[in-house]
Scaffold this motif. Structure first.
Motif, PDB file in Angstrom:
ATOM      1  N   TYR A 236       0.641  -1.132  -0.136  1.00  0.00           N
ATOM      2  CA  TYR A 236       0.025   0.015   0.114  1.00  0.00           C
ATOM      3  C   TYR A 236       0.853   1.370  -0.089  1.00  0.00           C
ATOM      4  N   LYS A 237       1.950   1.165   0.119  1.00  0.00           N
ATOM      5  CA  LYS A 237       2.903   2.432   0.263  1.00  0.00           C
ATOM      6  C   LYS A 237       2.913   3.348  -0.828  1.00  0.00           C
ATOM      7  N   SER A 238       2.644   2.860  -2.066  1.00  0.00           N
ATOM      8  CA  SER A 238       2.591   3.930  -3.280  1.00  0.00           C
ATOM      9  C   SER A 238       1.424   4.661  -3.390  1.00  0.00           C
ATOM     10  N   ARG A 239       0.333   4.479  -2.537  1.00  0.00           N
ATOM     11  CA  ARG A 239      -0.830   5.133  -2.470  1.00  0.00           C
ATOM     12  C   ARG A 239      -0.958   5.799  -1.066  1.00  0.00           C
ATOM     13  N   ILE A 240      -0.260   5.435  -0.055  1.00  0.00           N
ATOM     14  CA  ILE A 240       0.036   5.825   1.148  1.00  0.00           C
ATOM     15  C   ILE A 240       1.431   6.044   1.707  1.00  0.00           C
ATOM     16  N   PRO A 241       1.914   7.370   1.259  1.00  0.00           N
ATOM     17  CA  PRO A 241       3.352   7.410   1.393  1.00  0.00           C
ATOM     18  C   PRO A 241       3.559   7.505   3.128  1.00  0.00           C
ATOM     19  N   MET A 242       2.903   8.070   3.613  1.00  0.00           N
ATOM     20  CA  MET A 242       2.966   7.902   5.270  1.00  0.00           C
ATOM     21  C   MET A 242       3.270   6.390   5.865  1.00  0.00           C
ATOM     22  N   LEU A 243       3.117   5.393   5.299  1.00  0.00           N
ATOM     23  CA  LEU A 243       3.442   4.046   5.467  1.00  0.00           C
ATOM     24  C   LEU A 243       5.190   4.172   5.636  1.00  0.00           C
ATOM     25  N   GLU A 244       5.690   4.998   5.184  1.00  0.00           N
ATOM     26  CA  GLU A 244       7.085   4.904   4.654  1.00  0.00           C
ATOM     27  C   GLU A 244       7.920   5.920   5.205  1.00  0.00           C
ATOM     28  N   ILE A 245       7.270   7.318   5.387  1.00  0.00           N
ATOM     29  CA  ILE A 245       7.835   8.337   5.965  1.00  0.00           C
ATOM     30  C   ILE A 245       8.358   7.983   7.676  1.00  0.00           C
TER      31      ILE A 245
END
Length: 245
Positions: A236-245
């Motif tokens: 899901y990180k491509s659509r929810i960048p906050m998962l990786e920040i």
């Protein structure tokens, strides 16, 4: 005094459970369809209402495809008075509701108890134009008791596909005392969070009935959870960048 406050909360939860049951189930159906079609559930609120999005995001025991729309200018930590002023500003939502944020397969949940200010209403309207199914957690009775601040006279409850009533009274305070002329003890955050979590657990139930494995995070404090959670983050990180920040 606190036991009286707890009793008021229990009464509200009972009312919501009874009166909003079918709407919560409909919301859950839409959430389950969204997840099964690789969509994202977005949540937005100004002021204290933004906490409902944070409550569901990256949560142990919570669905992974949750993306809170966290706009600091309408959150309290960058200036409480300023955030309230911006929530009332026409067209401010257009500055952060970028074109590719919302997809047609998504669900957007907008939280505003009064439902009278332009920013939450505009978020809902923009999300609908982008094809998403839009849900409000709001208090229609609160809204109807006050004039709309939106330039078109709209309220949140009438600007969405599905409105769930949190049954909060005007002023968002549950307690009174004869010696005090101001009510106190807010209830909207507790009730709205319960509604939001209720939608999600019902959605999990529906997914299981459809033989679909719900993408649920495990607690990071449990041994072996990291690999499980990393798989969901990668998905899901491509659509929810906050998962990786």
């Amino acid at each position: 005094m606190f036991n009286h406050y707890f009793q008021k909360l229990r009464e509200l939860l009972d009312i919501v459970e009874k009166d909003e049951k079918e709407k919560v189930k409909k919301a859950a159906q839409k959430v389950s369809e969204c997840v099964q079609h690789d969509g994202i559930i977005h949540l937005f609120g100004c002021g204290h209402s933004h906490m409902i999005g944070e409550e569901l995001f990256y949560r142990a025991g919570g669905l992974a495809p949750i993306s809170p729309i966290l706009i600091e200018d309408v959150m309290l930590h960058k200036g409480a008075v300023r955030s309230s002023q911006l929530e009332k500003q026409q067209h401010f939502a257009e500055q952060f509701m970028i074109h590719d944020r919302i997809h047609p397969e998504d669900v957007v949940i907008v939280v505003s108890t009064s439902g009278r200010n332009p920013v939450p209403i505009d978020v809902a309207e923009i999300a609908k134009k982008q094809g998403a199914f839009v849900i409000a957690i709001t208090s229609p009775s609160y809204a109807k008791s006050q004039s709309s601040r939106h330039e078109n006279g709209q309220y949140l409850y009438s600007s969405v596909d599905l409105s769930i009533d949190n049954h909060i009274e005007v002023g968002d305070a549950l307690m009174t005392q004869k010696s005090l002329d101001v009510p106190f003890g807010s209830g909207s955050t507790v009730i709205s969070m319960a509604i939001a979590n209720g939608i999600m657990v019902e959605a999990v139930k529906i997914m299981l009935e459809n033989d679909f494995t719900p993408p649920i995070f495990k607690s990071g404090n449990i041994d072996g959870a990291e690999e499980h959670n990393r798989e969901l983050i990668n998905k899901y990180k491509s659509r929810i960048p906050m998962l990786e920040i």
